[in-house]
Design a protein around this motif. Structure first.
Motif, mmCIF file in Angstrom:
data_model
loop_
_atom_site.group_PDB
_atom_site.id
_atom_site.type_symbol
_atom_site.label_atom_id
_atom_site.label_comp_id
_atom_site.label_asym_id
_atom_site.label_seq_id
_atom_site.Cartn_x
_atom_site.Cartn_y
_atom_site.Cartn_z
ATOM 1 N N ASP A 116 -11.631 4.975 17.710
ATOM 2 C CA ASP A 116 -10.944 3.764 18.135
ATOM 3 C C ASP A 116 -9.675 3.849 17.471
ATOM 4 O O ASP A 116 -9.039 4.603 16.768
ATOM 5 N N HIS A 162 -7.333 4.428 13.899
ATOM 6 C CA HIS A 162 -8.331 5.101 13.210
ATOM 7 C C HIS A 162 -8.659 6.371 13.750
ATOM 8 O O HIS A 162 -8.959 7.402 12.720
ATOM 9 N N HIS A 210 -7.895 -0.383 14.541
ATOM 10 C CA HIS A 210 -9.283 -0.098 14.792
ATOM 11 C C HIS A 210 -9.746 -0.872 15.954
ATOM 12 O O HIS A 210 -9.128 -2.155 16.594
ATOM 13 N N GLU A 213 -9.159 -5.136 12.982
ATOM 14 C CA GLU A 213 -9.934 -4.535 13.826
ATOM 15 C C GLU A 213 -9.741 -5.539 15.262
ATOM 16 O O GLU A 213 -9.567 -6.734 15.388
HETATM 17 ZN ZN LIG Z 1 -12.318 2.030 13.113
#
Ligand SMILES: [Zn+2]
Length: 243
Positions: A139, A129, A27, A89
Motif C-alpha cells: 500500500d 508503506h 497507507h 490511511e
Molecule cells: Zn499500510
C-alpha cells in the motif's frame, strides 16, 4: 484547517525522546472508514488519520503521539518509522489498484500539506508503506498518483533528463540512494516500481492474496527502465533532508 471527525483510539504511545516528526507515511486499507476503525481496534493498531472515499477525514491519534501503523520499517537511515512519522490511511477497496476518488485526494493533499509545512518534512520523506516495508506491504498501491501529488507539493518525483547525470548503474546502490532498504533487492526493486513505474506491477484482483504476496521473489528491474531509477536517485540524492 481541514474539518476532522475525531474518534480517538487508545493504541499509541509517546514518541521516544528526541524523535521528531520527519516523515509522512501513506497507507491504504480495503475498508470504509468506520469498518477500518473496527479492524484497527481488533488488531490494537492505529494511524493518525483515515481519509474515506468521500473525502471525510477522521483523526484517531494526536500527531504528538506515536501511532502504530508502519511496523518494522526502514527509510534513509531511519528504522521503525512510527516514531518519526505521521501516518495517513486511505480507504480503498481495491487496495490502491483502482483510481482514487478525487474528493479523497483533495482531502489528502490539503491535510498532507498542513503536516509537511508544520513539521518541515522533506519531500524525500513522503513515503508509501510499501517503500519502507517492501517485503511486507503493497500500500497505497499502483493507482496512487504520486506524480500528481508531487506537483502539489506532497512528495518527490523525477525528471528523466537527470538520468544522464548519474554515472552509477548499480540497481542496489541507486535504490539505496533513494532511501530503500535493499537487503531484499527484488522486494526493494518492486516497491520502487509500485511508486514510480506502476505499469511494471501486476494487478492482483484478489486483495487478500495481494496482502500476502507483495512481490515476486525473482523480480529484476528491466534494463530499459534503468534511466528512471537513475533520474530518481539523482533527485532524491540532491534533495537532502533538512535534518
Ligand atoms: Zn499500510
Amino acid at each position: 484547517m481541514t474539518k476532522v471527525i475525531q474518534n480517538f483510539l487508545p493504541f499509541y504511545d509517546e514518541r521516544p525522546n528526541g524523535a521528531k516528526v520527519r516523515a509522512l507515511v501513506l497507507h491504504c486499507s480495503a475498508h470504509a472508514a468506520t469498518d477500518m476503525i473496527e479492524v484497527l481496534r481488533e488488531r490494537e493498531l492505529s494511524s493518525h488519520y483515515i481519509i474515506d472515499t468521500d473525502g471525510a477525514v477522521w483523526q484517531l491519534v494526536s500527531e504528538t503521539k506515536r501511532a502504530w501503523h508502519a511496523g518494522e520499517s526502514r527509510w534513509r537511515g531511519m528504522h521503525m518509522l512510527n516514531q518519526y512519522s505521521v501516518g495517513i490511511e486511505l480507504c480503498s477497496l481495491s487496495l490502491g489498484q483502482e483510481t482514487y476518488a478525487p474528493a479523497q485526494l483533495r482531502s489528502l493533499i490539503k491535510l498532507s500539506r498542513q503536516i509537511i509545512r508544520h513539521y518541515q518534512i522533506p519531500a524525500v520523506n513522503v513515503v508509501a508503506h510499501s517503500d519502507i516495508a517492501p517485503t511486507r506491504k503493497p500500500d497505497p498501491g499502483i493507482a496512487f498518483p504520486w506524480r500528481m501529488l508531487a506537483q502539489k507539493g506532497v512528495g518527490c518525483w523525477y525528471d528523466i533528463a537527470d538520468a544522464e547525470k548519474m554515472a552509477e548503474n548499480d540497481v542496489a546502490i541507486l535504490l539505496a540512494q533513494i532511501g530503500y532498504d535493499v537487503s531484499d533487492l527484488a522486494a526493494a526493486s518492486y516497491a520502487f516500481c509500485r511508486h514510480f513505474i506502476p505499469s511494471l506491477v501486476a494487478i492482483d484482483k484478489d486483495v487478500n492474496h495481494l496482502v500476502d504476496n507483495v512481490y515476486p521473489s525473482d523480480f529484476v528491474l528491466p534494463q530499459p527502465y534503468l534511466p528512471i531509477l537513475k533520474a530518481c536517485a539523482y533527485r532524491y540524492g540532491r534533495l537532502k533532508p533538512r535534518r
